[in-house]
Scaffold this motif. Structure first.
Motif, mmCIF file in Angstrom:
data_model
loop_
_atom_site.group_PDB
_atom_site.id
_atom_site.type_symbol
_atom_site.label_atom_id
_atom_site.label_comp_id
_atom_site.label_asym_id
_atom_site.label_seq_id
_atom_site.Cartn_x
_atom_site.Cartn_y
_atom_site.Cartn_z
ATOM 1 N N THR A 90 18.771 14.372 56.438
ATOM 2 C CA THR A 90 19.153 14.415 55.218
ATOM 3 C C THR A 90 20.593 13.793 54.852
ATOM 4 N N ALA A 91 21.532 14.396 55.714
ATOM 5 C CA ALA A 91 23.082 14.217 55.588
ATOM 6 C C ALA A 91 22.924 12.459 55.633
ATOM 7 N N ILE A 92 22.357 11.830 56.682
ATOM 8 C CA ILE A 92 22.177 10.387 56.551
ATOM 9 C C ILE A 92 21.857 9.648 55.439
ATOM 10 N N ALA A 93 20.661 10.290 54.937
ATOM 11 C CA ALA A 93 20.119 9.742 53.704
ATOM 12 C C ALA A 93 20.677 9.805 52.506
ATOM 13 N N CYS A 142 23.547 7.101 52.706
ATOM 14 C CA CYS A 142 22.893 5.766 52.427
ATOM 15 C C CYS A 142 22.765 5.815 51.177
ATOM 16 N N HIS A 143 22.059 6.741 50.345
ATOM 17 C CA HIS A 143 21.950 6.650 48.640
ATOM 18 C C HIS A 143 23.014 6.598 47.800
ATOM 19 N N PHE A 144 23.850 7.552 48.040
ATOM 20 C CA PHE A 144 25.016 7.965 47.362
ATOM 21 C C PHE A 144 26.043 6.767 47.590
ATOM 22 N N GLY A 145 26.476 6.567 48.673
ATOM 23 C CA GLY A 145 27.479 5.661 49.372
ATOM 24 C C GLY A 145 27.061 4.191 49.160
ATOM 25 N N PHE A 146 25.895 3.962 49.522
ATOM 26 C CA PHE A 146 25.535 2.284 49.457
ATOM 27 C C PHE A 146 24.411 1.948 48.495
ATOM 28 N N GLY A 147 23.821 2.808 47.752
ATOM 29 C CA GLY A 147 22.900 2.448 46.591
ATOM 30 C C GLY A 147 21.604 2.080 47.453
ATOM 31 N N MET A 148 21.156 2.796 48.593
ATOM 32 C CA MET A 148 20.126 2.201 49.436
ATOM 33 C C MET A 148 18.763 2.990 49.031
ATOM 34 N N GLU A 149 17.620 2.461 49.070
ATOM 35 C CA GLU A 149 16.402 3.194 48.592
ATOM 36 C C GLU A 149 15.990 3.838 50.184
ATOM 37 N N VAL A 150 15.638 5.063 50.055
ATOM 38 C CA VAL A 150 15.404 5.847 50.948
ATOM 39 C C VAL A 150 14.113 6.338 51.141
ATOM 40 N N LEU A 151 13.378 6.020 52.423
ATOM 41 C CA LEU A 151 11.956 6.504 52.994
ATOM 42 C C LEU A 151 12.425 7.374 54.014
ATOM 43 N N PRO A 199 15.394 16.456 48.782
ATOM 44 C CA PRO A 199 16.853 16.352 49.275
ATOM 45 C C PRO A 199 17.863 16.451 48.246
ATOM 46 N N GLY A 200 17.394 16.583 46.648
ATOM 47 C CA GLY A 200 18.166 16.420 45.878
ATOM 48 C C GLY A 200 18.708 15.073 45.348
ATOM 49 N N PHE A 201 17.798 14.015 45.935
ATOM 50 C CA PHE A 201 18.082 12.795 45.242
ATOM 51 C C PHE A 201 16.956 11.939 45.628
ATOM 52 N N PRO A 202 16.577 10.607 45.155
ATOM 53 C CA PRO A 202 15.306 9.928 45.422
ATOM 54 C C PRO A 202 15.242 9.489 46.616
ATOM 55 N N ALA A 203 13.991 10.059 47.282
ATOM 56 C CA ALA A 203 13.704 9.716 48.420
ATOM 57 C C ALA A 203 12.247 9.745 48.760
ATOM 58 N N GLN A 204 11.441 8.724 49.326
ATOM 59 C CA GLN A 204 9.989 8.691 49.302
ATOM 60 C C GLN A 204 9.408 9.104 50.671
ATOM 61 N N HIS A 205 8.670 9.935 50.732
ATOM 62 C CA HIS A 205 7.760 10.568 51.915
ATOM 63 C C HIS A 205 6.818 9.616 52.043
ATOM 64 N N VAL A 206 6.866 8.956 53.307
ATOM 65 C CA VAL A 206 5.769 7.907 53.924
ATOM 66 C C VAL A 206 5.410 8.326 55.118
#
Length: 315
Positions: A157-160, A163-172, A181-188
């Motif tokens: 979660t800390a890595i995600a 990635c999301h807040f620092g680099f605008g990455m889409e998280v899976l 996690p409190g931010f957009p992340a997709q369970h796949v």
């Protein structure tokens, strides 16, 4: 309590240990062998151990004197916890203290692998650089890309989050049970993650169930431009399969802080330019190692004083 500390700790932690226990500092550079661990369990009331110390079922054989094994680190796959419990021995670890430092290393490996930083540094050190050119050491952009986190626990979660807040990455991510996690992340599914992520980050704990979780078949599902990052434990990845994939350029690169037969790193892996290699630096910051040591000592003191250790682990 008579305590054995198997490896060199920070000065601050060693001073505290010396005040609290009748302590022997082994200070070995190498981890304990199975035979050394067996003898230590017979000679001491408590052990403060860490990565690589071989506390196997055989080490716990007979009737050990030890009552508690405090692990310095969150991962404890080098300890046979079931065997310890069978002999009435408590096992503890140090979660929480390592989260941010390990997540930082993951981000560093993502960036270094994507931007070919390790190969570039070797190029400069060799004296081969003759100046800037538009096509030299072309890597991959990180911002806005898709990251797949295998294991969305504290560290995942800390890595995600970075990635999301620092680099605008889409998280899976993969996890037995979906989480928020409190931010957009997709369970796949793991297959979908491997097939679609630009960066695959391994953040699951080592266990029999995760041994070679990522092998040849899994790596083959990754995209040719994708990078594999491992900051968890080395044997989660089939190292031979990863080497084959890197040699054939089946994936673009890898960033590794851990290895299958650590500290052994195959020569062929060390010679590759499309892999970044670190010597298990995940928690290597003074503040973090102090915090880990104090957490291990807190577990020992609680047990000594007849209280439940705050970070007990079970089989």
């Amino acid at each position: 309590m008579k305590l054995l500390v198997t490896r060199k700790l920070t000065d601050e932690v060693e001073a505290r240990v010396a005040k609290e226990f009748d302590v022997t500092f082994r200070n070995g550079a190498a981890p304990m062998t199975e035979e050394e661990a067996h003898q230590a369990l017979a000679d001491y009331d408590a052990l403060l151990v860490t990565l690589g110390d071989k506390l196997s079922a055989r080490a716990f054989a007979d009737i050990p004197r030890a009552q508690i094994v405090a692990n310095f680190g969150v991962g404890y796959n080098h300890i046979d916890v079931a065997a310890a419990e069978a002999h009435g021995i408590t096992v503890t670890n140090t979660p929480g203290a390592v989260t941010d430092a390990t997540a930082d290393i993951a981000m560093m490996l993502i960036l270094m692998s994507a931007r070919r930083a390790s190969a570039g540094e070797r190029y400069v050190r060799r004296g081969d650089w003759t100046g800037w050119t538009p096509t030299q050491f072309l890597g991959h952009h990180v911002s806005g890309k898709k990251v797949g986190i295998i294991g969305m626990g504290r560290i995942g979660t800390a890595i995600a989050r970075r990635c999301h807040f620092g680099f605008g990455m889409e998280v899976l991510y993969t996890k037995r049970t979906p989480t928020d996690p409190g931010f957009p992340a997709q369970h796949v599914s793991q297959d979908e993650l491997l097939q679609t992520a630009d960066f695959v980050v391994i953040a699951v704990p080592a266990s029999p169930a995760t041994h070679h979780l990522i092998g040849a078949a899994e790596i083959a599902k990754m995209q040719p431009h994708a990078h594999l990052i491992n900051i968890a434990r080395g044997d989660i990845v089939d190292e031979a399969a990863l080497i084959a994939a890197l040699q054939s350029n089946a994936i673009a690169g890898a960033g590794l802080d851990v290895y299958e037969r650590e500290p052994y790193v195959p020569g062929v892996l060390r010679e590759m330019d499309n892999v970044t290699l670190l010597p298990h630096l995940g928690t290597a910051a003074l503040e973090v190692r102090d915090a880990m040591g104090h957490m291990a000592v807190d577990n020992l003191i609680a047990f000594r004083d007849g209280k439940e250790p705050p970070n007990r682990v079970t089989a």
